[in-house]
Scaffold this motif. Structure first.
Motif, short mmCIF file in Angstrom:
data_model
loop_
_atom_site.label_atom_id
_atom_site.label_comp_id
_atom_site.label_asym_id
_atom_site.label_seq_id
_atom_site.Cartn_x
_atom_site.Cartn_y
_atom_site.Cartn_z
N ASN A 169 72.25 54.04 61.14
CA ASN A 169 71.54 52.86 61.63
C ASN A 169 72.15 52.29 62.91
O ASN A 169 71.91 51.13 63.26
CB ASN A 169 71.53 51.77 60.55
CG ASN A 169 70.62 52.13 59.40
OD1 ASN A 169 69.60 52.79 59.60
ND2 ASN A 169 71.01 51.76 58.20
N GLY A 186 69.50 50.69 65.49
CA GLY A 186 68.98 49.36 65.19
C GLY A 186 70.07 48.31 65.24
O GLY A 186 69.85 47.19 65.71
N TYR A 234 72.23 44.71 59.84
CA TYR A 234 71.08 45.61 59.85
C TYR A 234 71.31 46.60 58.72
O TYR A 234 72.39 47.14 58.58
CB TYR A 234 71.05 46.35 61.19
CG TYR A 234 69.84 47.21 61.41
CD1 TYR A 234 68.77 46.75 62.16
CD2 TYR A 234 69.78 48.50 60.90
CE1 TYR A 234 67.66 47.55 62.39
CE2 TYR A 234 68.67 49.29 61.11
CZ TYR A 234 67.61 48.82 61.86
OH TYR A 234 66.53 49.60 62.09
N TYR A 269 67.11 49.75 51.22
CA TYR A 269 65.95 49.32 51.99
C TYR A 269 64.74 50.19 51.68
O TYR A 269 63.66 49.70 51.33
CB TYR A 269 66.28 49.37 53.49
CG TYR A 269 65.07 49.24 54.37
CD1 TYR A 269 64.49 48.00 54.59
CD2 TYR A 269 64.49 50.35 54.96
CE1 TYR A 269 63.37 47.87 55.39
CE2 TYR A 269 63.38 50.25 55.76
CZ TYR A 269 62.81 49.00 55.97
OH TYR A 269 61.71 48.88 56.75
N SER A 296 64.96 55.14 57.78
CA SER A 296 65.71 54.83 58.99
C SER A 296 65.04 55.50 60.19
O SER A 296 64.20 56.38 60.03
CB SER A 296 67.15 55.33 58.85
OG SER A 296 67.15 56.73 58.78
N THR A 315 61.81 48.86 60.34
CA THR A 315 62.76 49.69 61.09
C THR A 315 62.06 50.57 62.12
O THR A 315 62.67 50.99 63.09
CB THR A 315 63.55 50.64 60.16
OG1 THR A 315 62.63 51.24 59.25
CG2 THR A 315 64.61 49.92 59.39
N ASN A 351 60.93 51.00 66.95
CA ASN A 351 62.02 51.42 67.81
C ASN A 351 61.52 52.52 68.73
O ASN A 351 60.89 53.48 68.29
CB ASN A 351 63.18 51.92 66.95
CG ASN A 351 64.42 52.13 67.77
OD1 ASN A 351 64.42 52.90 68.72
ND2 ASN A 351 65.47 51.41 67.43
#
Lengths: 297, 385
Positions: free
Chosen positions: B45, B48, B105, B177, B229, B254, B257
């Motif tokens: 991660n 992020g 995060y 998550y 992710s 997520t 991005n």
């Protein structure tokens, strides 16, 4: 399950298996000659991906120029790694070289994080490989069928090298008895360097095909393929080149089949690979095609 | 001669160590207030996490002082790893003696570090961790974003509204998550009359999703929900398209991005995701109107859009600073109390007040679609509480 879906799974598996096979050869060759598991092999594979990104996306070179450049850079990296991390420990206990290999692996990973950050980058598109082909309900990228062909071709070339050339003879001699080979005047440093070069060359080819199929590159991209291919090499009999290919193919085909027939078990895919390794080590520690070795007294 | 050199080197090293130690003491004098930034900068991660840190750094630049003292950010890297998270959190509370913490995060690492902050009585403010377990039973953990039950509900509602009936859910094994959001989506999707035709897991660092996606295809899924992710997202989307899958592909916050579009290329067209914030929202708060141009300048073109997690990072800092100001002290208990009393504080991502769990009461999610290689605003979805 309809036949179309089964063929789809089979094609997925065959292509993944050939990729595993290419990388597994690198492990097996280094082990055959140095009795060393080169833990940094997966990271050489990762660096090849970044080389491709730098030459193609960064420098804007066309694909026919950047592929040879990537192959060259990866081979040099592999040889440099051998020179700096393994050669100084040539006469040290084997455990020291093993630790040095782990250190080299972490060094490469962190170097990549430092230079390229942890954010995944897109792999440059190689149109020839990524073209999608459709036959009825079966759909795949060209790379999926190109990979097994390249793997078989490289395997044959490698077998020729090992069994028909002077360098191959030297390699076999070094792997049989390192000390005696040295006394007989074989330049073992050159042999070992070449071995690393070939292993890295295959890792680079594997990385290009891998990148076309799984077009994302991040510093830990080599960890899982590295582990799986190590398992494949041990499974096929570490030190044996056809064994590595066979091990890679078996692992690559069974993994997707496990998911196909037991959809509930998808999360246990990696566990399956390790279970396979453990069972092999219990039942036949030398692997499928491995020879029984006797320790010299 | 050699011995002499060695002893000289030793003396020098000791002297250097003392100087460094002394230097640290001078810096740690009473004229600064330390706020810990507990984020992943490396690992799965890392991407992020660094965006969130950008938002926090910018907030620190805009509001550098509180109670007449300079605010110093202490950034630690939890490496996206639950074990490393505990080490990083312990360092923040024991060595750095921070008065509050922002982050992290990734819900998994936040849950792992929760007890450390509670035991040390250091209030923590999660910026974008959406799993309910982060704040549950922990009176010192607060959160600036909406929760997964809400996000899952919004996405399931959206899928059903698009006429989708059969969903394949793909989640990452052991990731709080991903599995959390997947199960809340499943629950709501079933409640609305949909059917889950494939429910599959993959492991961290997995790159080959062909078999999982082939299963989803053969099960006849018309929507694929794959909260994951950033590392896995691009690969899932790309491989789905190569397998000729035409189902709607959906993800969670997520996925907003840039690197996903970069990895998946054309295959990313039409992918739908939910997020916290939209820079083009005309009904934005006053703070947001100030934030958007300012932060764009701060980023200097590093990101083409303002990542929602950066906006939340900014808000987390903003809310904590406000609480310290109202508490009039840096005592953990006092800041915690001030946080619970926050009411109608207008941040970038909306107004802030916390419920009994310490979760920001937000009832608003933004749905975006990837179109022409860009994230485009699709709709805002609110679900009544």
């Amino acid at each position: 399950m309809s036949s179309g879906i089964f063929i789809q799974h089979l094609i997925n598996g065959l292509s993944l298996g050939s990729l595993y096979a290419l990388i597994a050869i690198g492990y097996t060759m280094v082990y055959g000659i140095l009795l060393l598991i080169n833990f940094a092999h997966g990271d050489v594979f990762m660096m090849a991906g970044y080389f491709m990104m730098v030459t193609m996306a960064g420098m804007g070179l066309p694909v026919y120029l950047s592929i040879p450049l990537v192959l060259l850079m990866t081979v040099l990296l592999g040889m440099l790694l051998e020179r700096s991390a393994y050669k100084p420990l040539r006469d040290a206990p084997r455990m020291s070289i093993m630790i040095s290999a782990i250190g080299a692996s972490y060094l490469l990973e962190n170097l990549a994080i430092y230079i390229f950050t942890g954010v995944p980058k897109g792999y440059p598109n190689i149109p020839f490989l990524t073209k999608v082909v459709q036959f009825g309900s079966v759909s795949f990228q060209l790379v999926t069928v190109v990979t097994p062909i390249i793997t078989v071709f490289l395997l044959l070339a490698l077998m020729f090298l090992v069994h028909r050339t002077k360098m191959g003879m030297a390699m076999r001699a070094v792997s049989k008895d390192y000390e005696t080979a040295r006394l007989m005047g074989i330049k073992i440093n050159r042999v070992i360097s070449t071995t690393f070069g070939i292993g890295s060359f295959l890792a680079a080819i594997g990385s290009i095909l891998w990148g076309a199929k799984y077009p994302s590159i991040f510093p830990l991209v080599g960890v899982m393929p590295g582990l799986k291919c190590f398992i494949a090499a041990v499974f096929g009999g570490i030190g044996n080149i056809p064994g590595a290919v066979l091990g890679g193919l078996i692992l690559g085909i069974t993994e997707p089949m496990l998911i196909a027939f037991f959809p509930k078990m998808t999360g246990y895919r990696d566990a399956f690979a390790f279970a396979l390794l453990i069972i092999m080590l219990i039942v036949k520690p030398t692997g499928l095609l491995g020879e029984k070795t006797t320790d010299k007294v | 001669m050699k011995k002499l050199f060695l002893s000289m080197a030793a003396v020098l090293a000791v002297a250097a160590a003392f100087t460094i130690g002394y230097g640290e003491k001078v810096l740690a004098a009473d004229d600064t207030i330390k706020i810990g930034v507990f984020e992943p900068l490396t690992g799965e991660n890392g991407g992020g996490g660094s965006q969130e840190v950008d938002g926090i750094k910018y907030a620190n630049q805009v509001y550098p002082e509180v109670l007449g003292k300079k605010v110093e950010l202490v950034i630690v890297d939890n490496k996206s790893d639950k074990a490393e998270a505990v080490v990083a959190a312990t360092r923040l509370v024991e060595k750095e003696k921070v008065v509050a913490v922002i982050g992290s995060y990734g819900s998994g690492v936040s849950i792992a570090a929760g007890d450390i902050f509670r035991n040390a009585k250091v209030p923590a403010m999660g910026a974008s961790c959406t799993n309910p377990m982060v704040t549950e039973g922990n009176e010192f953990y607060f959160r600036a974003c909406f929760l997964d039950p809400f996000q899952g509900t919004v996405l399931a509602n959206y899928a059903i509204a698009q006429g989708k009936k059969k969903a394949a859910v793909i989640t990452q094994l052991g990731d709080d998550y991903s599995t959390g959001l997947g199960s809340f989506f499943t629950r709501e999707f079933k409640k609305l009359g949909g059917e889950i035709v494939a429910d599959q897991q993959f492991q961290t660092n997995e790159q080959d999703f062909n078999s999982i996606l082939t299963n989803a295809k053969s099960a006849g899924a018309d929507v694929i929900f794959a909260p994951s992710s950033i590392v896995s997202a691009g690969l899932i989307i790309k491989q789905a398209k190569a397998l000729g899958i035409s189902a709607l592909i959906m993800g969670g916050d997520t996925w907003e991005n840039e690197s996903i579009i970069q990895v998946a290329g054309d295959a990313a067209e039409g992918v739908v995701l939910s997020t916290f914030f939209d820079e083009n929202n005309s009904a934005a708060t006053a703070e947001a109107k100030k934030f958007v141009p300012g932060f764009k300048g701060f980023l200097g073109g590093k990101d083409p859009i303002i990542p929602a997690v950066a906006a939340l990072g900014y808000d987390a800092y903003f809310v904590i600073l406000d609480a310290i100001k109202r508490a009039g002290s840096t005592d953990g208990e006092a800041i915690r109390k001030a946080l619970t009393e926050t009411k109608g504080l207008e941040g970038v991502t909306g107004s802030f007040q916390f419920d009994e769990n310490g979760d920001a009461q937000k009832d608003f999610a933004v749905i975006k679609v990837i179109k022409g290689g860009k994230f485009e605003y699709l709709s805002s979805q609110s679900v009544g509480k």
